[in-house]
Design a protein around this motif. Structure first.
Motif, PDB file in Angstrom:
ATOM      1  N   ALA A   1      12.039 -10.442 -33.432  1.00  0.00           N
ATOM      2  CA  ALA A   1      12.927  -9.540 -34.167  1.00  0.00           C
ATOM      3  C   ALA A   1      14.229 -10.263 -34.528  1.00  0.00           C
ATOM      4  CB  ALA A   1      13.212  -8.298 -33.343  1.00  0.00           C
TER       5      ALA A   1
ATOM      6  N   PRO B   1      10.883   2.011 -29.780  1.00  0.00           N
ATOM      7  CA  PRO B   1       9.522   2.498 -30.056  1.00  0.00           C
ATOM      8  C   PRO B   1       8.495   2.023 -29.025  1.00  0.00           C
ATOM      9  CG  PRO B   1      10.460   1.488 -32.024  1.00  0.00           C
ATOM     10  CD  PRO B   1      11.447   1.284 -30.933  1.00  0.00           C
ATOM     11  N   LEU B   2       8.638   0.782 -28.579  1.00  0.00           N
ATOM     12  CA  LEU B   2       7.641   0.262 -27.639  1.00  0.00           C
ATOM     13  C   LEU B   2       7.814   0.827 -26.231  1.00  0.00           C
ATOM     14  CD1 LEU B   2       7.358  -3.466 -28.772  1.00  0.00           C
ATOM     15  CD2 LEU B   2       5.631  -1.684 -28.993  1.00  0.00           C
TER      16      LEU B   2
ATOM     17  N   HIS C   1       3.383  -1.783 -32.820  1.00  0.00           N
ATOM     18  CA  HIS C   1       3.596  -0.398 -33.231  1.00  0.00           C
ATOM     19  C   HIS C   1       3.825  -0.284 -34.736  1.00  0.00           C
ATOM     20  CE1 HIS C   1       7.500  -2.186 -32.590  1.00  0.00           C
ATOM     21  NE2 HIS C   1       8.103  -1.169 -33.163  1.00  0.00           N
ATOM     22  N   MET C   2       3.710  -1.417 -35.436  1.00  0.00           N
ATOM     23  CA  MET C   2       3.904  -1.389 -36.888  1.00  0.00           C
ATOM     24  C   MET C   2       2.623  -1.854 -37.579  1.00  0.00           C
ATOM     25  SD  MET C   2       7.612  -3.120 -37.381  1.00  0.00           S
ATOM     26  CE  MET C   2       8.956  -2.839 -36.257  1.00  0.00           C
TER      27      MET C   2
ATOM     28  N   MET D   1      15.689  -6.164 -42.810  1.00  0.00           N
ATOM     29  CA  MET D   1      16.882  -6.628 -42.089  1.00  0.00           C
ATOM     30  C   MET D   1      17.869  -7.279 -43.047  1.00  0.00           C
ATOM     31  SD  MET D   1      16.512  -5.643 -39.023  1.00  0.00           S
ATOM     32  CE  MET D   1      15.349  -4.322 -39.259  1.00  0.00           C
TER      33      MET D   1
ATOM     34  N   ARG E   1       4.681 -13.047 -42.193  1.00  0.00           N
ATOM     35  CA  ARG E   1       5.906 -12.372 -41.794  1.00  0.00           C
ATOM     36  C   ARG E   1       7.100 -13.331 -41.810  1.00  0.00           C
ATOM     37  NH1 ARG E   1       6.381  -9.913 -35.808  1.00  0.00           N
ATOM     38  NH2 ARG E   1       6.502 -12.147 -35.366  1.00  0.00           N
TER      39      ARG E   1
ATOM     40  N   ARG F   1      14.447  -0.733 -33.555  1.00  0.00           N
ATOM     41  CA  ARG F   1      13.171  -0.904 -34.262  1.00  0.00           C
ATOM     42  C   ARG F   1      12.044  -1.415 -33.369  1.00  0.00           C
ATOM     43  NH1 ARG F   1      13.212  -1.412 -39.867  1.00  0.00           N
ATOM     44  NH2 ARG F   1      10.967  -1.509 -39.529  1.00  0.00           N
ATOM     45  N   VAL F   2      12.392  -2.102 -32.291  1.00  0.00           N
ATOM     46  CA  VAL F   2      11.347  -2.723 -31.467  1.00  0.00           C
ATOM     47  C   VAL F   2      11.344  -2.166 -30.037  1.00  0.00           C
ATOM     48  CG1 VAL F   2      10.454  -4.893 -30.537  1.00  0.00           C
ATOM     49  CG2 VAL F   2      11.405  -4.822 -32.851  1.00  0.00           C
TER      50      VAL F   2
ATOM     51  N   PHE G   1       9.518  -6.122 -42.257  1.00  0.00           N
ATOM     52  CA  PHE G   1      10.607  -6.031 -41.270  1.00  0.00           C
ATOM     53  C   PHE G   1      11.778  -6.984 -41.589  1.00  0.00           C
ATOM     54  CE2 PHE G   1      12.733  -7.120 -37.278  1.00  0.00           C
ATOM     55  CZ  PHE G   1      12.923  -5.886 -36.701  1.00  0.00           C
TER      56      PHE G   1
ATOM     57  N   PHE H   1       4.483  -7.048 -34.084  1.00  0.00           N
ATOM     58  CA  PHE H   1       4.909  -5.747 -33.570  1.00  0.00           C
ATOM     59  C   PHE H   1       3.702  -4.814 -33.586  1.00  0.00           C
ATOM     60  CE2 PHE H   1       8.814  -7.391 -35.773  1.00  0.00           C
ATOM     61  CZ  PHE H   1       9.409  -7.850 -34.612  1.00  0.00           C
TER      62      PHE H   1
END
Lengths: 307, 372
Positions: A207, A224-225, B99-100, B112, B156, A220-221, B108, B97
Motif C-alpha cells: 500500500a 477492511p482486512l 479484499h479487492m 492514491m 498493479r 483502505r487495507v 489502487f 489485496f
C-alpha cells in the motif's frame, strides 16, 4: 461392526455429532419450545402456569394493557418498551465504546515485537482470572459514595480547601456503562488482535509502495482486512450485554433496569414465568434481528481469507 | 521539470546493519556501490543472505541505509517514505489485496495519485491488456492461478508508470515452464514500456536471460558488475566463476607474466598452464586457473605444446544435447562438455571410460584468477 463403521463415512459423521446433538436438543431446543409454550399461558395465584393460547404477555410487553377501560384516553404503558429501548441503546453504546477502545490496543499489540506480544495478551487476559461478579463488586467499591474515587477526590478537595459533596456515581446509567465496557473489553481485543496479526506485513508495504500514506493504508487495507475481527468481537459483546443482569443489578440498583433484570425478576420476584418467558423470547428475537442486519452488512468475515 | 540524471538509481557506499538474534551486528549490505542506468534491465544475483533483497528494499524505502546514500533520478532519498518515491515494487509474495477485485487492486495506486476516474479506467484497461488479463477485472485474487496473480502484481505496479520498477524474485513461486515464458514476457514488457527494471533473483539463468547488466552479490558485497557476457566470459574472481555456470579450477602459483597472459604452475598437473590474466595476479602469487567445461577441446594427439594434457576418461554422462565427460589428468578430474553434433546410435561415436585422450585448453579461453 467396527469394520463397517470404518467404511461408512456417513455413519462416522452421525456418531461424531450425536453427543452434541443430544445435548443441544435436551438443553436448548426443548427448553426453548417450553419457553414458547409457557409464554402463551398465564399465571395462577401461586405463580404456577395456566397453559393456554393468548398473546396477552406480548401485548403487555409492548405497552397494551389487557384490562384497559374503554373510556380511557390512552391505554399505552411504555414501561417495558422503555426497558427494551434502554437495553438496546446500552448494548449499542457499550459495543461502540468497546470497539473504539479495543481497536487501538489490539493494533498496538499486533504490531509489537513478538516477544512482548505474549506479555501484552496475558495482561489483557489477567482480569478474566477473577470471577465476573467479584469484579463487578470491585467497581461498586470504587464508585460508591464512600468509595475509593470519592475518597481520593474528597482528600484532594480537603487539601485545597474546596467544599466537596461526594458524587453520586453508583446506581446511575453511567456506572452500568462503565461496568459493561470493563467486563467485555477483552472479548473485543482478542478477535481484533487475531485478525490484525494475520495480515501479511507485505500488504502494508504494498500500500505504501503504491502511494498510500499511513492513514490511507489504514482506511483502505488494515481496516477492511480486520473487519472479521471487529464483527466477531461485536457479536461476542453485543449479545451478552443485551442479556446480562448482574452488572446492572449491582451497579445500577433499582435505577437502571434492563431486559435481563426484568426477566430475572419475573421468574424470581414477581413469580410470573409466563411474562418472563415472553420477555426472554422478545429479547432473543431482538438480538437475532440486530445480529442479522449487522452480519448481512459486514459479513461474518469468512469470505475474506488473508493469505 | 527536474533535470534527468543519467542514472535511475545509485547506491553510494551503502551499508545496512541488522542485529542478529544472537545480539551481534551484521552488515546485510556492506559498502555497496551501484549505478543503474535509465531504461536498463538490471539484476542483482546471489544466494539467500547476499544482501540483494535488502538493497532492493532500501531503494523502495521499506528500509533505510545505516550508512551511505541512495539516489533515485539524482535525488538523495534519505528517509523519504515509500509512498513519496517514484518507484514501485512487485513483491515475491505478490502482496495482492485479497479484499479487492483485480480492477480495484490495479486502480489502487492511481486512486492514491488522485487520478481522474476516466483516466484510471483507461490506464487499468491498457495495463490489463499488456499482461493479457482482459476480462478478469471483477475477480478476486484468490480466484486466479499463481501465474495470473503474478501478472496482476506486475500490472498493479506498472500502471503507476514509475521511473523504476523493483522486482523481488517475482517468478520464484511459478513452475519452471511458466517461469521461462514469463521471463521472455517480462523482458518484452520492459522493452516496450522503457522503464528501468531492477530485478532480484537467485536464479543465474534467469539473470543471464533477461538482464542488460548483472550485479553478482555475496555476503553483502558486490562481487562483480557487468553484462551477462562479461560476467560469464570474464569473471574477475573465483567466486563469480564458480557461481555463474560451471568451471574447472586448477590451483597453482604464478610463474611468469607475459603481457595480458600469465603462466601458472599447477602442482597437481606437474606442469604450467597459460591463460588470460583477468584476475590481475602478480608474480609468485597463489592463483587459480579457470576454464569452462564447454571451452575445452578433446583430441587424440596434442594440438599444441602449450596447455595440452594427456588424460583418461573416468565417466561420461549423456544428457541429450551434450555429453559430460569427466577426465582424469594427473591428480585432478576435469569436466568437459562435448556437444553431440552427430546423430548416432553407435557407442563408438561417444567417449567410453578408460579411453585415453588429450585435453586442449586454448590460452585465450583460459582465465587466471586470484585464489581468494
Amino acid at each position: 461392526m467396527l469394520k463397517r463403521l470404518r467404511e461408512n463415512k456417513s455413519a462416522q459423521g452421525t456418531l461424531l455429532v450425536t453427543p452434541t446433538l443430544l445435548w443441544m436438543i435436551g438443553l436448548l431446543i426443548i427448553p426453548l419450545l417450553l419457553t414458547l409454550v409457557i409464554s402463551f399461558g398465564s399465571r395462577d395465584a401461586d405463580g404456577g402456569v395456566i397453559y393456554g393460547f393468548s398473546f396477552h404477555n406480548y401485548l403487555r410487553l409492548f405497552g397494551y394493557s389487557t384490562n384497559c377501560d374503554a373510556g380511557q384516553a390512552s391505554c399505552f404503558e411504555p414501561l417495558y418498551v422503555n426497558i427494551l429501548g434502554r437495553s438496546l441503546s446500552l448494548a449499542f453504546n457499550t459495543t461502540l465504546i468497546v470497539i473504539s477502545m479495543a481497536y487501538p490496543l489490539a493494533y498496538f499489540i499486533a504490531r509489537a515485537h513478538p516477544k512482548q506480544r505474549t506479555t501484552f495478551l496475558m495482561l489483557v487476559l489477567v482480569p478474566l482470572w477473577t470471577n465476573f461478579v467479584i469484579r463487578v463488586y470491585a467497581w461498586m467499591m470504587l464508585l460508591r459514595e464512600q468509595g475509593v474515587i470519592n475518597g481520593i477526590i474528597g482528600w484532594l478537595a480537603a487539601r485545597l480547601n474546596i467544599p466537596f459533596e461526594p458524587l453520586q456515581m453508583l446506581y446511575t446509567p453511567g456506572a452500568v456503562l462503565v461496568g459493561m465496557v470493563y467486563e467485555f473489553l477483552p472479548f473485543m481485543i482478542l478477535p481484533i488482535f487475531t485478525s490484525l496479526e494475520k495480515i501479511d506485513n507485505a500488504l502494508f508495504e504494498a500500500a505504501a509502495d503504491l502511494g498510500a500514506n499511513p492513514f490511507r493504508t489504514f482506511l483502505r487495507v488494515t481496516l477492511p482486512l480486520s473487519m472479521p475481527g471487529v464483527v466477531a468481537g461485536t457479536i461476542l459483546v453485543f449479545i451478552p450485554v443485551m442479556g446480562t443482569f448482574i452488572v446492572s443489578d449491582i451497579l445500577g440498583g433499582r435505577q437502571v433496569i434492563l431486559v435481563g433484570n426484568l426477566i430475572q425478576r419475573q421468574f424470581l420476584d414477581a413469580r410470573d414465568p409466563t411474562f418472563g418467558s415472553a420477555a426472554s423470547l422478545i429479547l432473543m428475537i431482538l438480538t437475532l434481528i440486530v445480529t442479522y442486519f449487522y452480519t448481512r452488512k459486514f459479513g461474518f468475515g469468512e469470505e475474506i481469507v488473508v493469505a | 521539470m527536474k533535470e534527468l540524471s543519467e542514472f535511475a538509481v545509485e547506491m553510494r557506499d551503502v551499508v545496512k546493519t541488522f542485529k542478529t538474534p544472537e545480539g551481534t551486528m551484521l552488515n546485510a549490505v556492506d559498502h555497496v556501490n551501484m549505478n543503474i542506468k535509465n531504461g536498463e534491465f538490471f539484476s542483482m544475483l546471489g544466494s539467500s543472505g547476499c544482501g540483494k533483497t535488502t538493497s532492493l528494499r532500501m531503494m523502495a524505502g521499506f528500509e533505510w541505509p545505516s550508512e551511505g546514500e541512495i539516489y533515485i533520478e539524482g535525488q538523495a532519498m534519505g528517509h523519504t517514505p515509500p509512498f513519496q518515491r517514484n518507484v514501485n515494487t512487485v513483491f515475491q509474495s505478490y502482496a495482492l489485496f485479497q479484499h479487492m477485485t483485480v480492477y480495484q487492486n490495479i486502480a489502487f495506486g492511481l486512486e492514491m495519485e488522485k487520478a481522474p476516474p476516466d483516466e484510471i479506467k483507461a490506464r487499468v484497461g491498457r495495463v490489463l491488456d499488456m499482461v493479457q488479463l482482459m476480462g478478469m477485472e471483477k475477480r478476486f485474487p484468490k480466484q486466479l492461478s499463481g501465474g495470473q496473480q503474478q501478472r496482476i502484481a506486475l500490472a498493479r505496479a506498472l500502471v503507476k508508470l514509475p521511473n523504476v520498477l523493483l522486482l523481488d524474485e517475482p517468478l520464484g513461486a511459478l513452475d519452471l515452464k511458466l517461469r521461462k515464458e514469463m521471463q521472455l514476457e517480462l523482458k518484452a514488457i520492459q522493452q516496450k514500456v522503457g522503464i528501468t527494471f531492477i530485478y532480484v533473483t537467485h536464479d543465474q539463468e534467469e539473470a543471464l536471460t533477461m538482464s542488460d547488466r548483472i550485479a553478482v552479490m555475496s555476503k553483502g558485497k558486490v562481487m562483480q558488475m557487468g553484462t551477462p557476457v562479461e560476467i560469464y566470459e570474464r569473471p574477475t574472481s573465483r567466486f563469480v566463476a564458480g557461481f555463474i555456470g560451471e568451471s574447472n579450477f586448477l590451483e597453482g602459483t604464478v610463474q611468469s607474466i607475459n603481457g595480458e597472459r600469465a603462466n601458472v604452475l599447477v602442482p597437481a598437473l606437474m606442469t604450467e598452464v597459460t591463460g588470460l590474466n583477468t584476475g590481475k595476479v602478480k608474480m609468485g602469487e597463489k592463483a587459480v586457473v579457470c576454464i569452462r567445461p564447454e571451452k575445452i577441446r578433446i583430441s587424440d594427439e596434442p594440438v599444441s605444446k602449450q596447455n595440452s594434457f594427456r588424460g583418461a576418461v573416468k565417466t561420461t554422462t549423456y544428457i541429450g544435447s551434450d555429453t559430460h565427460v569427466y577426465v582424469e589428468v594427473g591428480k585432478l578430474t576435469i569436466k568437459v562438455w562435448e556437444q553431440n553434433r552427430v546423430s548416432s546410435l553407435d557407442p563408438k561415436a561417444y567417449y567410453t571410460a578408460g579411453q585415453n585422450l588429450t585435453l586442449n585448453l586454448m590460452p585465450e579461453n583460459t582465465l587466471i584468477l586470484a585464489d581468494a
